[in-house]
Motif scaffolding. Structure first.
Motif, short mmCIF file in Angstrom:
data_model
loop_
_atom_site.label_atom_id
_atom_site.label_comp_id
_atom_site.label_asym_id
_atom_site.label_seq_id
_atom_site.Cartn_x
_atom_site.Cartn_y
_atom_site.Cartn_z
N THR A 1 5.84 4.36 8.98
CA THR A 1 6.62 5.17 8.03
C THR A 1 7.87 4.45 7.55
OG1 THR A 1 5.80 7.20 9.06
CG2 THR A 1 7.80 7.37 7.70
N VAL B 1 7.04 1.65 5.10
CA VAL B 1 6.68 2.20 3.79
C VAL B 1 7.92 2.64 3.04
CG1 VAL B 1 5.47 4.10 2.64
CG2 VAL B 1 4.37 2.89 4.53
N ARG C 1 9.20 1.15 -0.64
CA ARG C 1 9.44 2.03 -1.80
C ARG C 1 10.87 1.92 -2.30
NH1 ARG C 1 5.88 7.09 0.42
NH2 ARG C 1 4.00 6.69 -0.84
N GLN D 1 4.64 -3.84 -4.62
CA GLN D 1 4.45 -3.17 -3.33
C GLN D 1 3.33 -3.84 -2.52
OE1 GLN D 1 3.87 1.02 -4.11
NE2 GLN D 1 6.08 1.42 -4.31
N ALA E 1 3.84 -5.29 1.12
CA ALA E 1 2.97 -4.84 2.21
C ALA E 1 2.26 -6.03 2.86
CB ALA E 1 1.95 -3.83 1.69
N LEU F 1 -0.91 0.40 5.31
CA LEU F 1 0.33 0.40 4.53
C LEU F 1 0.06 0.76 3.07
CD1 LEU F 1 2.19 -2.76 5.89
CD2 LEU F 1 3.06 -0.42 5.95
N LYS G 1 -0.63 4.41 2.52
CA LYS G 1 0.58 5.22 2.60
C LYS G 1 1.45 5.04 1.36
CE LYS G 1 0.83 5.51 7.64
NZ LYS G 1 0.80 7.00 7.70
N LEU G 2 1.24 3.93 0.65
CA LEU G 2 1.93 3.69 -0.62
C LEU G 2 1.15 4.24 -1.81
CD1 LEU G 2 3.03 0.03 0.17
CD2 LEU G 2 4.61 1.93 -0.26
#
Length: 633
Positions: free
Chosen positions: A275, A278, A282, A291, A295, A338, A341-342
């Protein structure tokens, strides 16, 4: 009718069991110890005298016996040999030596058998046989219960005198078999295969993997079926403890198995520990491609331990992330987690690494030994492997360039994914040279390395202790060269080209003959050896990626000399410019300019193209060896 059926069954049984095993563990012929060379290949440093595999259904046992003879000291490495991805087994071994005309045996100790767990019930095993020397013979025997080997080799990198595989039909179990190689069988029956006097498999330059071409079977369970007894079948899977508990009878079955495996699909669930990572990504950018880059960098928090696997090393990703070390799947699964989650569409692609061989067309699970990430951003697909921090995310490492893999998108959704290089190896070199009155050279070398060439430079540099050792290696490899200074730009910027500028002297590129001097036109950049040695090649030439090498060398003609003779230009190309060469030496005023460009414009060449490609290298070598001749006025 029943009597006839019973008679046929008995007759078949007698026929099967009447076949005499070609080797018996522990029983050796003294002639094998007295042998000093192999008549079919006198250069052989070791040979497999016999390799015999026997599966007996009613005992559910597979016995694998291999007997090896050491003929020269170069063959001693076979006494410390690895057997990869084999079922858990009982292992025994004996070494035989001839001492004063008598056979002396030495037993393999348990401490000399090294096992590394791969997944489930499968291991990589290395066996160090005792008291092996030139002239020794040794036996190794593996016994598998309720299992079969993943591969059976009828050919190896040393000659094989006799190889035999004899397998009963396995009750309630279907075994898939993929056949490879070119060597013929002297026996090719439904349950028994024999080869004799098979030559060593010799690997040449630019080979994808000899695993694609060596004569062998690859075997795996495709179905286990107890009709009408589903509950019993599930118990049977557990008792037999197979690598594939369910099926590999279809690609959907393969997807279903890995999707639910605790070391694969289950590892993509949860992962709350990511978390903060991520959130940081962001906060840096909302651009999805950027991103992906961040990542990719974050996944490299885990350093690759050089173990390749489709499965993660643990049943969670937190362990390797905290340990900061893991196998290839640990790293790439963290990357996928990752990206998801993005809110980037990301899924695993399972595959076989380059050294493991190309995947067959038919469904397979055992052949899979690697997983990479497939990400889709704005409709464009990116195949990414984060194991090597010296590569940008846009380039797959060479060990991943293996034709195709299979994307796993859901429990039973699987799609073939082409895996092709997205870059090439491009090198550009410009050299300016001044010839001193003492007939030595001084000058500047400017080089640009792009994409895979940049990676290869960074890799070579990383294997040294720094610039001084890197320069020392160049000087040791090229006698007469001295690097006075070197400047390297973008060494640690993997998304950029590497730029190298060097000041040098060279005392070996000029030969004085009375009132004449001979100059080697391309200096240390000449090709001096043909990578292709065989008269004929049975398997394809695979460069992994396209290549382009351009070299300009500019000489200032020293005062008091004039051009006497220059090499003739060369321009050749294979059909459709699959490979091409341009070479010229141009004289203008007091300047000589040498231009050389060699392009490999496709990745794979068929065996029938081998002769033409080999001839191109021969012509390049000959042309590079032609000197520039200057005469003193």
């Amino acid at each position: 009718m029943k009597t006839l059926s019973l008679f046929c069954t008995l007759l078949l049984s007698v026929s099967i069991f009447a076949v005499k095993p070609p080797v018996k563990f522990g029983k050796i012929d003294i002639a094998d110890l007295e042998m000093t060379q192999y008549e079919y290949d006198t250069s052989a440093y070791a040979i497999v005298l016999c390799e015999y595999g026997r599966f007996i259904d009613n005992a559910s046992i597979f016995t694998h016996t291999i007997r090896i003879k050491i003929l020269k000291k170069e063959g001693l490495s076979w006494a410390n040999h690895g057997f990869w991805n084999i079922p858990e087994s009982n292992i025994k071994g004996l070494t035989y030596n001839l001492v004063d005309g008598k056979i002396v045996t030495h037993k393999l100790e348990k401490e000399s058998v090294y096992k590394m767990h791969v997944i489930d019930n499968y291991y990589n095993v290395r066996v160090a046989m005792p008291n092996v020397k030139v002239g020794s013979v040794f036996d190794i025997q593996f016994t598998y219960t309720n299992a079969i080997p993943t591969r059976w080799y009828f050919q190896r990198t040393i000659p094989v005198v006799h190889s035999e595989l004899h397998m009963d039909d396995w009750t309630h179990v279907s075994v898939g078999r993929h056949s490879y190689g070119y060597e013929p069988f002297v026996v090719n029956e439904r349950n028994r295969w024999v080869t004799k006097n098979v030559p060593a498999m010799k690997e040449e330059a630019f080979t994808n993997s000899i695993e694609n071409y060596i004569t062998k079977f690859e075997m795996e369970i495709s179905t286990i079926n107890f009709p009408g007894h589903e509950e019993h079948s599930e118990k049977y899977y557990r008792v037999w403890n197979q690598y594939i508990r369910n099926y590999s009878d279809s690609w959907q079955s393969v997807a279903r198995y890995v999707y639910h495996h605790e070391n694969f699909g289950k590892n993509l669930e949860g992962n709350v520990f990511l978390t903060d990572v991520v959130r940081e990504i962001r906060s840096n950018t909302s651009d999805k491609l950027q991103q992906l880059q961040l990542a990719y960098n974050a996944a490299q928090h885990i350093k690759w331990n050089k173990n390749s696997s489709m499965y993660c090393s643990m049943t969670n990703l937190l362990g390797p992330y905290n340990d900061q070390t893991g196998n290839s799947s640990d790293i790439n699964m963290v990357l996928i987690a990752l990206l998801r989650k993005l809110n980037i569409d990301a899924n695993p692609v399972i595959m076989s690494s380059r050294d493991n061989g190309i995947l067959p067309i038919t469904p397979t699970l055992r052949k899979m030994n690697y997983a990479i990430c497939q990400a889709v951003i704005d409709g464009k697909e990116y195949l990414v492997d984060a194991t090597d921090e010296l590569l940008p995310y846009s380039l797959l490492p060479e060990h991943c360039l293996n034709l195709r893999g299979y994307g796993i998108y859901a429990e039973d959704k699987i799609t073939e994914v082409p895996i092709q290089p997205q870059g090439k190896d491009t090198q550009k070199t410009k050299v300016t040279v001044t010839i001193t009155p003492e007939l030595t050279m001084e000058g500047t070398i400017s080089q640009t390395y792009s994409q895979y060439a940049a990676y290869n430079f960074r890799k070579s540099y990383s294997n040294t202790a720094g610039k001084n050792e890197f320069i020392e290696n160049i000087e040791n490899t090229n006698p007469g060269i001295r690097i006075k200074s070197m400047n390297i730009e973008a060494l640690n910027e993997v998304n950029n080209d590497v730029e190298v500028t060097s000041e040098f002297t060279n005392s070996s590129a000029i030969t004085s003959l009375g009132n004449q001097i001979l100059i080697r036109p391309l200096l240390q950049f000449s090709i001096n050896e043909n990578p292709f040695k065989m008269e004929n090649r049975l398997y394809p030439i695979d460069y992994a990626y396209q290549r382009s090498n351009t070299i300009y060398v500019q000489y200032q003609i020293p005062d008091g000399y004039q051009v006497e003779e220059l090499p003739e230009p060369l321009r050749i190309a294979l059909p459709e410019k699959a490979a091409s060469v341009v070479y010229s030496v141009v004289h203008q005023n007091k300047t000589l300019t040498v231009m050389y460009k060699f392009d490999i414009n496709k990745v794979t060449f068929l065996p029938e193209e081998y002769a033409g490609l080999k001839q191109i290298y021969t012509m390049i070598i000959e042309k590079h060896a032609e000197p520039i001749l200057l005469k003193k006025l």
